[in-house]
Every structure is written in structure tokens, then in C-alpha cells.
Design a protein around this motif. Structure first.
Motif, PDB file in Angstrom:
ATOM      1  N   GLU A  48       9.503   7.402  12.754  1.00  9.94           N
ATOM      2  CA  GLU A  48       8.492   7.282  13.267  1.00  9.94           C
ATOM      3  C   GLU A  48       7.848   7.104  11.871  1.00  9.94           C
ATOM      4  OE1 GLU A  48       4.245   8.835  15.840  1.00  9.94           O
ATOM      5  OE2 GLU A  48       5.918   9.920  15.846  1.00  9.94           O
ATOM      6  N   TYR A  49       7.861   7.964  11.079  1.00 11.29           N
ATOM      7  CA  TYR A  49       7.435   7.755   9.157  1.00 11.29           C
ATOM      8  C   TYR A  49       7.058   6.538   9.067  1.00 11.29           C
ATOM      9  CZ  TYR A  49       6.507   9.372   4.625  1.00 11.29           C
ATOM     10  OH  TYR A  49       6.103   8.601   2.692  1.00 11.29           O
ATOM     11  N   PHE A  50       9.087   6.599   9.572  1.00  8.79           N
ATOM     12  CA  PHE A  50       9.525   5.473   7.931  1.00  8.79           C
ATOM     13  C   PHE A  50       9.423   3.581   8.964  1.00  8.79           C
ATOM     14  CE2 PHE A  50      11.958   8.626   6.401  1.00  8.79           C
ATOM     15  CZ  PHE A  50      12.143   8.646   5.190  1.00  8.79           C
ATOM     16  N   GLN A  51       9.164   4.048  10.040  1.00 13.57           N
ATOM     17  CA  GLN A  51       8.212   3.399  10.733  1.00 13.57           C
ATOM     18  C   GLN A  51       7.517   2.618  10.640  1.00 13.57           C
ATOM     19  OE1 GLN A  51       8.902   4.504  14.608  1.00 13.57           O
ATOM     20  NE2 GLN A  51      10.828   3.647  14.593  1.00 13.57           N
ATOM     21  N   CYS A  52       6.364   3.280   9.878  1.00 13.63           N
ATOM     22  CA  CYS A  52       5.083   3.122   9.995  1.00 13.63           C
ATOM     23  C   CYS A  52       5.236   2.634   8.422  1.00 13.63           C
ATOM     24  CB  CYS A  52       4.200   4.499   9.892  1.00 13.63           C
ATOM     25  SG  CYS A  52       2.159   4.602   9.155  1.00 13.63           S
ATOM     26  N   VAL A  53       5.927   3.090   7.786  1.00 11.03           N
ATOM     27  CA  VAL A  53       5.600   3.098   6.153  1.00 11.03           C
ATOM     28  C   VAL A  53       6.092   1.412   5.845  1.00 11.03           C
ATOM     29  CG1 VAL A  53       6.752   3.468   4.195  1.00 11.03           C
ATOM     30  CG2 VAL A  53       6.187   5.036   4.960  1.00 11.03           C
ATOM     31  N   HIS A  54       6.787   1.076   6.988  1.00 15.60           N
ATOM     32  CA  HIS A  54       7.799  -0.441   7.073  1.00 15.60           C
ATOM     33  C   HIS A  54       6.338  -1.427   7.165  1.00 15.60           C
ATOM     34  CE1 HIS A  54      11.899   1.898   7.930  1.00 15.60           C
ATOM     35  NE2 HIS A  54      11.245   2.050   6.252  1.00 15.60           N
ATOM     36  N   HIS A  55       6.247  -0.959   8.359  1.00 10.24           N
ATOM     37  CA  HIS A  55       4.621  -1.445   9.191  1.00 10.24           C
ATOM     38  C   HIS A  55       3.485  -1.587   8.007  1.00 10.24           C
ATOM     39  CE1 HIS A  55       1.334  -3.244  11.718  1.00 10.24           C
ATOM     40  NE2 HIS A  55       0.879  -1.652  11.460  1.00 10.24           N
ATOM     41  N   GLN A  56       3.230  -0.910   7.461  1.00 16.04           N
ATOM     42  CA  GLN A  56       2.246  -0.976   6.671  1.00 16.04           C
ATOM     43  C   GLN A  56       2.261  -1.645   5.432  1.00 16.04           C
ATOM     44  OE1 GLN A  56       1.025   3.502   6.159  1.00 16.04           O
ATOM     45  NE2 GLN A  56      -0.487   3.443   6.403  1.00 16.04           N
ATOM     46  N   MET A  57       3.617  -1.665   4.314  1.00 21.90           N
ATOM     47  CA  MET A  57       3.636  -1.800   3.635  1.00 21.90           C
ATOM     48  C   MET A  57       4.517  -3.298   3.831  1.00 21.90           C
ATOM     49  SD  MET A  57       7.691  -1.085   2.439  1.00 21.90           S
ATOM     50  CE  MET A  57       7.111   0.780   1.812  1.00 21.90           C
ATOM     51  N   THR A  58       4.718  -3.556   4.964  1.00 22.23           N
ATOM     52  CA  THR A  58       4.668  -5.518   5.414  1.00 22.23           C
ATOM     53  C   THR A  58       3.878  -5.998   6.119  1.00 22.23           C
ATOM     54  OG1 THR A  58       7.046  -4.873   6.410  1.00 22.23           O
ATOM     55  CG2 THR A  58       5.352  -6.739   6.964  1.00 22.23           C
ATOM     56  N   GLU A  59       2.476  -5.297   6.496  1.00 24.64           N
ATOM     57  CA  GLU A  59       1.249  -5.624   6.209  1.00 24.64           C
ATOM     58  C   GLU A  59       0.878  -6.601   4.894  1.00 24.64           C
ATOM     59  OE1 GLU A  59      -0.286  -6.294   9.436  1.00 24.64           O
ATOM     60  OE2 GLU A  59       0.871  -6.450  10.252  1.00 24.64           O
ATOM     61  N   ILE A  60       0.917  -5.705   4.182  1.00 29.16           N
ATOM     62  CA  ILE A  60      -0.070  -5.607   2.977  1.00 29.16           C
ATOM     63  C   ILE A  60       0.729  -7.076   1.861  1.00 29.16           C
ATOM     64  CG2 ILE A  60       0.297  -4.361   0.195  1.00 29.16           C
ATOM     65  CD1 ILE A  60      -0.262  -1.754   2.407  1.00 29.16           C
ATOM     66  N   ASP A 183       8.779   6.083  -0.925  1.00 22.10           N
ATOM     67  CA  ASP A 183       7.996   5.757   1.247  1.00 22.10           C
ATOM     68  C   ASP A 183       6.400   5.873   0.523  1.00 22.10           C
ATOM     69  OD1 ASP A 183       9.202   7.799   0.070  1.00 22.10           O
ATOM     70  OD2 ASP A 183       8.244   8.683   1.756  1.00 22.10           O
ATOM     71  N   ARG A 184       6.163   6.987  -0.086  1.00 24.72           N
ATOM     72  CA  ARG A 184       4.699   7.645  -0.265  1.00 24.72           C
ATOM     73  C   ARG A 184       3.833   6.468  -0.301  1.00 24.72           C
ATOM     74  NH1 ARG A 184       5.374  11.665  -4.810  1.00 24.72           N
ATOM     75  NH2 ARG A 184       6.241   9.862  -5.257  1.00 24.72           N
ATOM     76  N   GLY A 185       4.174   5.434  -1.341  1.00 19.47           N
ATOM     77  CA  GLY A 185       2.820   4.020  -1.297  1.00 19.47           C
ATOM     78  C   GLY A 185       3.103   3.202  -2.420  1.00 19.47           C
ATOM     79  N   CYS A 186       2.129   2.238  -2.761  1.00 21.40           N
ATOM     80  CA  CYS A 186       2.362   0.874  -3.491  1.00 21.40           C
ATOM     81  C   CYS A 186       0.982   0.657  -4.306  1.00 21.40           C
ATOM     82  CB  CYS A 186       3.189   0.004  -2.137  1.00 21.40           C
ATOM     83  SG  CYS A 186       1.401  -0.022  -0.967  1.00 21.40           S
ATOM     84  N   GLU A 187       1.090  -0.204  -5.027  1.00 17.43           N
ATOM     85  CA  GLU A 187       0.030  -0.578  -6.509  1.00 17.43           C
ATOM     86  C   GLU A 187       0.138  -2.014  -6.125  1.00 17.43           C
ATOM     87  OE1 GLU A 187       1.039   2.889  -9.210  1.00 17.43           O
ATOM     88  OE2 GLU A 187       1.205   1.248  -9.710  1.00 17.43           O
ATOM     89  N   VAL A 188      -1.436  -2.876  -6.261  1.00 10.96           N
ATOM     90  CA  VAL A 188      -1.504  -3.806  -6.441  1.00 10.96           C
ATOM     91  C   VAL A 188      -2.195  -4.066  -7.636  1.00 10.96           C
ATOM     92  CG1 VAL A 188      -2.752  -6.196  -4.801  1.00 10.96           C
ATOM     93  CG2 VAL A 188      -1.233  -4.072  -4.267  1.00 10.96           C
ATOM     94  N   ILE A 189      -1.455  -5.390  -8.212  1.00  9.61           N
ATOM     95  CA  ILE A 189      -3.038  -5.405  -8.875  1.00  9.61           C
ATOM     96  C   ILE A 189      -3.688  -7.282  -8.977  1.00  9.61           C
ATOM     97  CG2 ILE A 189      -2.496  -3.374 -11.126  1.00  9.61           C
ATOM     98  CD1 ILE A 189      -1.508  -5.261 -12.493  1.00  9.61           C
ATOM     99  N   ALA A 190      -4.631  -7.663  -9.622  1.00 10.43           N
ATOM    100  CA  ALA A 190      -5.023  -8.849  -9.559  1.00 10.43           C
ATOM    101  C   ALA A 190      -6.025  -8.950 -11.207  1.00 10.43           C
ATOM    102  CB  ALA A 190      -5.469  -9.504  -8.224  1.00 10.43           C
TER     103      ALA A 190
END
Length: 215
Positions: A48-60, A183-190
Motif C-alpha cells: 500500500e505504501y509503494f502504491q501511494c509513492v508510485h501514484h504521487q511521483m507519477t502525478e508530479i 521512495d521517500r521523496g523527490c526534488e524539483v528545481i526550475a
């Protein structure tokens, strides 16, 4: 175009290494899978945790990259200097490219090992880069592999010898860089705050920290 030429022009002084968020004035650090544990009560992986992570990173990712956006897919591979280069790029790139001919367009640069270690001089970093479009990539398994580096889950990146590879998505159409560190997070810069303002507003609840002032 080479990745180093693009970075020199648009993101001067930035190094494509972990913690790009701390190198640049405009960025967002997302925390993924909050309030869900990686393991369940039995000590097994909590899917369930990994499904949540996959969903969030895909949305971003979907917010940042459109199908026809030009991007660099960059992979840093860390290895001992005595080890050869045989097929390393294949195991990082091949499973995630829709057209295998793109493998022949991958560029590589060998660099000093970038981390502080007592025997750092015995290692080196090879930075592979491919200029392509989002639609050329199998995005779902690619994002999952970036999040699975610490766990026995598939898909996974292969061909690594010292540390897990670091994979960056550099959107040269929008001047945005996306990095999943695990799996814990990601970074975005612009290049400037307005390019990621919508991302900030839409997924504010996932944000660990942000730097949204203009540089």
C-alpha cells in the motif's frame, strides 16, 4: 546538444548530483508516502505504501512533463576504476526505451567520484545522458525503478557496482529538473518560480520544504 552545455547555459554552477534542491534557489522538496510505513506489522513490504509513492511521483511527473517535451534522461553510475563499462548503459536505459535504436545516441562522460570517501580516488562516476522526448520512454516502470533502489521490488535498475544510480529528468522545453532520490521523496528545481507554481499549488500537502522566491 550535450547535457553539460545545457546546464552551463540555463543552470550555471549546478551539478547533477543528489540534493539538487539545495543547490538552486527555486525548487520544491516533496515527501512521499507520508504517514504510511514501508513495512507492515509482519515485517513484510507494505505494498500500500509503494502504491501511494508510485501514484504521487507519477502525478508530479505528469504535471512537469508533456508527451512532446524534449528532455535529457541522465543517469549517474558509480563504479570502481578497474571495472569495465560493458553494457552498463543497457541495464539502465534499455528496459525503459520504446525504441532500442536510441541506445546508440546515449552520450557518456567519465568524472571523478563526487562523494567524500577515504578511498574515493579508487572510484569514478560515469554520467550517461540521452536527449529524447517523454513519449519515447516507458515512464511508469522507469519511475518505479527509481523508487525501488532499497527494496527487492521490480522493476529495478541494473548494472550498478558501488552505489545505486542517480537518475535525473531534465526538461529542456520548460527548464525544470526532476529527481527521485528514493521512495521517500523527490526534488524539483526550475529556472524561475512561475514554471512550478501550479505544481506548488496543486500538491502543497506533499511538500517537505520549498524555495519559491525568484532567483
Amino acid at each position: 546538444m550535450k547535457i553539460k552545455d545545457y546546464l552551463k547555459e540555463r543552470f550555471p554552477a549546478l551539478k547533477l548530483l543528489p540534493s539538487i534542491y539545495h543547490q538552486w534557489d527555486v525548487g520544491i522538496h516533496f515527501s512521499l508516502g507520508r504517514h504510511i510505513y514501508q513495512l507492515n506489522e509482519n515485517g513484510e513490504l507494505n505494498l500500500e505504501y509503494f502504491q501511494c509513492v508510485h501514484h504521487q511521483m507519477t502525478e508530479i511527473f505528469n504535471e512537469l512533463f508533456e508527451q512532446n517535451d524534449d528532455l535529457f534522461l541522465v543517469a549517474n553510475i558509480y563504479k570502481h576504476k578497474t571495472q569495465g563499462n560493458n553494457a552498463r548503459k543497457l541495464k539502465i536505459y534499455q528496459p525503459f526505451l520504446k525504441c532500442k535504436d536510441d541506445l546508440y545516441r546515449i552520450q557518456v562522460e567519465t568524472c571523478p567520484y563526487p562523494f567524500e570517501e577515504d578511498d574515493a580516488e579508487e572510484y569514478e562516476m560515469q554520467q550517461f545522458s540521452l536527449l529524447c522526448k517523454r513519449k519515447d520512454l516507458r515512464i511508469t516502470p522507469l519511475l518505479k525503478a527509481a523508487a525501488h533502489e532499497d527494496f527487492p521490488l521490480k522493476p529495478r535498475f541494473g548494472g550498478c557496482t558501488v552505489d545505486d544510480p542517480d537518475v535525473f529528468f531534465v526538461n529542456i522545453a520548460k527548464d525544470i529538473i526532476f529527481f527521485i532520490y528514493d521512495d521517500r521523496g523527490c526534488e524539483v528545481i526550475a529556472l524561475d518560480a512561475e514554471r512550478i507554481r501550479a505544481l506548488y499549488d496543486q500538491y502543497h500537502d506533499w511538500i517537505e520544504s520549498e524555495r519559491m522566491h525568484s532567483n
